[in-house]
Scaffold this motif. Structure first.
Motif, mmCIF file in Angstrom:
data_model
loop_
_atom_site.group_PDB
_atom_site.id
_atom_site.type_symbol
_atom_site.label_atom_id
_atom_site.label_comp_id
_atom_site.label_asym_id
_atom_site.label_seq_id
_atom_site.Cartn_x
_atom_site.Cartn_y
_atom_site.Cartn_z
ATOM 1 N N CYS A 70 0.842 -1.189 0.000
ATOM 2 C CA CYS A 70 0.000 0.000 0.000
ATOM 3 C C CYS A 70 0.874 1.236 0.000
ATOM 4 O O CYS A 70 1.888 1.284 0.702
ATOM 5 N N HIS A 71 0.489 2.204 -0.775
ATOM 6 C CA HIS A 71 1.205 3.470 -0.814
ATOM 7 C C HIS A 71 0.210 4.585 -0.535
ATOM 8 O O HIS A 71 -0.730 4.790 -1.284
ATOM 9 N N LYS A 72 0.426 5.301 0.571
ATOM 10 C CA LYS A 72 -0.468 6.387 0.935
ATOM 11 C C LYS A 72 -0.146 7.644 0.143
ATOM 12 O O LYS A 72 1.011 7.927 -0.145
ATOM 13 N N PHE A 73 -1.195 8.373 -0.211
ATOM 14 C CA PHE A 73 -0.996 9.660 -0.868
ATOM 15 C C PHE A 73 -0.489 10.640 0.187
ATOM 16 O O PHE A 73 -1.150 10.884 1.202
ATOM 17 N N SER A 74 0.682 11.207 -0.060
ATOM 18 C CA SER A 74 1.278 12.124 0.909
ATOM 19 C C SER A 74 1.236 13.546 0.365
ATOM 20 O O SER A 74 1.817 13.835 -0.674
ATOM 21 N N GLY A 75 0.505 14.427 1.097
ATOM 22 C CA GLY A 75 0.422 15.813 0.641
ATOM 23 C C GLY A 75 -0.304 15.910 -0.686
ATOM 24 O O GLY A 75 -1.165 15.099 -1.020
#
Length: 209
Positions: A70-75
């Protein structure tokens, strides 16, 4: 009490709608991508949510995850489409507005069932609750409709390389979050309509202030 049956139903519907709104916000399956290259995305399916993207990979591309990456959307990332960031903000607003609607309705119903017959303590709070429910429903409707439009038109997303995601799927379909959101919209709009329909009963024994 006999004049507030619809408002009691509004509270029940609003509660379920608010819960579904919260669930849809947390569910990652907004868009389900089917990809041809299974080198990294082992199952050939990736899930695109409004907070992160996930897929099954047996290559352990992410430390700490045995299979699911999983890759979270950062900013704010310009490559991520506007409907995803709009969904983040609008669903947070919807959750807050729905909570305000529930609070106002609870206060009004408390006064009704405790026999507090002051018009200024009942009618305004039912009306406020109705407006909050409807506003919350519209805040859910916009991102759900926008993301569903993107799915039906198979729109691509230029993910950064660190996401290990292709820019275009072979095909995509609406995930579970979208029908959950649609049901939440219906329930919130219904509860708002029921709350706004309240009319304070006028009788000879009624004391208004």
């Amino acid at each position: 009490v006999s004049s507030s049956h619809l408002q009691l139903a509004a509270f029940a519907l609003g509660t379920v709608g608010w819960i579904l709104c919260t669930i849809s916000m947390g569910v990652v399956e907004w868009r389900v991508w089917h990809v041809d290259n299974t080198t990294i995305i082992s199952s050939g399916i990736a899930w695109v949510g409004i907070w992160k993207v996930c897929f099954i990979s047996y290559l352990r591309v992410s430390p700490g995850y045995k299979e699911q990456f999983c890759h979270k959307f950062s900013g704010y990332e310009s490559s991520i489409p506007h409907e995803i960031y709009a969904a983040q903000g609008l669903l947070l607003i919807a959750m807050f507005m729905g909570l305000l609607g529930l609070t106002a309705t609870i206060f009004a119903l408390r006064n009704v069932y405790m026999g507090i017959t002051h018009k200024t303590l009942i009618t305004p709070f039912f009306l406020m609750g109705g407006f909050f429910y409807i506003f919350a429903g519209l805040c859910v409707l916009i991102p759900v409709s926008w993301n569903f439009y993107s799915v039906t038109h198979n729109q691509s997303i230029a993910f950064p390389p660190s996401y290990y995601m292709p820019s275009s799927p072979a095909a995509q379909e609406a995930g579970a979050a979208i029908p959950i959101g649609i049901v939440a919209v219906i329930l919130l709009l219904l509860s708002g309509t029921f709350s706004l329909s309240y009319r304070f009963p006028v009788t000879a024994n009624t004391v208004t202030k």
